[in-house]
Motif scaffolding. Structure first.
Motif, PDB file in Angstrom:
ATOM      1  N   SER A  24       3.812  35.912 -76.103  1.00  0.00           N
ATOM      2  CA  SER A  24       3.326  36.129 -74.738  1.00  0.00           C
ATOM      3  C   SER A  24       1.810  36.336 -74.699  1.00  0.00           C
ATOM      4  O   SER A  24       1.174  36.021 -73.699  1.00  0.00           O
ATOM      5  CB  SER A  24       4.043  37.305 -74.082  1.00  0.00           C
ATOM      6  N   GLU A  50       6.196  34.748 -69.254  1.00  0.00           N
ATOM      7  CA  GLU A  50       7.257  33.868 -68.742  1.00  0.00           C
ATOM      8  C   GLU A  50       7.516  32.701 -69.686  1.00  0.00           C
ATOM      9  O   GLU A  50       8.660  32.388 -70.011  1.00  0.00           O
ATOM     10  CB  GLU A  50       6.877  33.356 -67.344  1.00  0.00           C
ATOM     11  N   LYS A  51       6.449  32.059 -70.125  1.00  0.00           N
ATOM     12  CA  LYS A  51       6.601  30.940 -71.068  1.00  0.00           C
ATOM     13  C   LYS A  51       7.159  31.422 -72.407  1.00  0.00           C
ATOM     14  O   LYS A  51       7.926  30.708 -73.052  1.00  0.00           O
ATOM     15  CB  LYS A  51       5.264  30.227 -71.291  1.00  0.00           C
ATOM     16  N   THR A  55      10.825  31.687 -71.863  1.00  0.00           N
ATOM     17  CA  THR A  55      11.393  30.356 -71.624  1.00  0.00           C
ATOM     18  C   THR A  55      11.407  29.503 -72.888  1.00  0.00           C
ATOM     19  O   THR A  55      12.392  28.823 -73.173  1.00  0.00           O
ATOM     20  CB  THR A  55      10.598  29.626 -70.516  1.00  0.00           C
ATOM     21  N   LEU A  56      10.314  29.552 -73.656  1.00  0.00           N
ATOM     22  CA  LEU A  56      10.194  28.710 -74.848  1.00  0.00           C
ATOM     23  C   LEU A  56      10.651  29.395 -76.137  1.00  0.00           C
ATOM     24  O   LEU A  56      11.101  28.725 -77.062  1.00  0.00           O
ATOM     25  CB  LEU A  56       8.735  28.254 -75.021  1.00  0.00           C
ATOM     26  N   VAL A 111      15.076  31.875 -74.760  1.00  0.00           N
ATOM     27  CA  VAL A 111      16.222  31.234 -74.105  1.00  0.00           C
ATOM     28  C   VAL A 111      16.830  30.094 -74.925  1.00  0.00           C
ATOM     29  O   VAL A 111      18.059  30.041 -75.092  1.00  0.00           O
ATOM     30  CB  VAL A 111      15.851  30.782 -72.672  1.00  0.00           C
TER      31      VAL A 111
END
Length: 189
Positions: A148, A154-155, A158-159, A162
């Motif tokens: 981060s 957020e990325k 997400t990357l 998840v």
């Protein structure tokens, strides 16, 4: 206080007294197992998953916190000096790049999982499964935390989290199936 020595698989298999030479041999063998598992890619969507975290956490369950942590530290040192033990090679850059948080997260994760094993979590399938998930959560926390800083929170999730959740559930289930069998086999011999 209850005797914890037989709650870790390697101590139960090899006896209570662990010599420095035996511990060193187990650490080298464990670091080689992690390196081998880093090269095993399981094709999953959206990204392939390696078996590296499986080996790290399994070592914690089998070796306990101290030897497990020493083994992972040895593995990271091997990678840092350039041995090609990581999924895509080796070198100090891996411990400063986007995967650094995940790799360094192996240390607290293996310590936690090893500590749980010393308290009996390496026997019943349910606790093995939960220990593996808790260890994975520690790795994600460290890895996504570092990622981060580079790409934003957020990325990072997400990357860096998840896409790997399903793979970690499968790895936890595999460990939950294997360790109780290993304990049963050990009790027969």
């Amino acid at each position: 206080m209850r005797d914890m020595t037989n709650l870790v698989l390697t101590r139960a298999a090899l006896g209570r007294e662990t010599t420095v030479a035996r511990s060193a041999a187990l650490a080298v063998a464990g670091s080689l197992l992690i390196a081998l598992c880093a090269k095993i890619q399981v094709p999953m969507w959206p990204v392939p998953v390696t078996m590296q975290t499986f080996a790290v956490l399994l070592i914690g369950l089998a070796y306990g916190s101290r030897l497990g942590t020493a083994t992972v530290a040895l593995y990271l040192a091997q990678g840092a000096v350039g041995l090609p033990v990581f999924a895509a090679g080796g070198g100090i850059a891996y411990l400063a790049g986007p995967t650094a948080g995940y790799l360094l997260g192996y240390l607290p994760a293996v310590a936690l999982v090893g500590w749980l094993a010393e308290r009996g979590w390496s026997r019943p399938a349910g606790t093995v499964f939960l220990a593996m998930l808790l260890g994975s959560a520690v790795i994600y926390l460290c890895g996504a935390g570092w990622l981060s800083v580079l790409v934003g929170p957020e990325k990072a999730v997400t990357l860096g989290v998840v896409p790997f959740l399903l793979g970690d559930v499968v790895k936890a289930a595999l460990a939950a199936a294997l360790l109780p069998v290993a304990w049963r086999l050990l009790s027969r011999f």
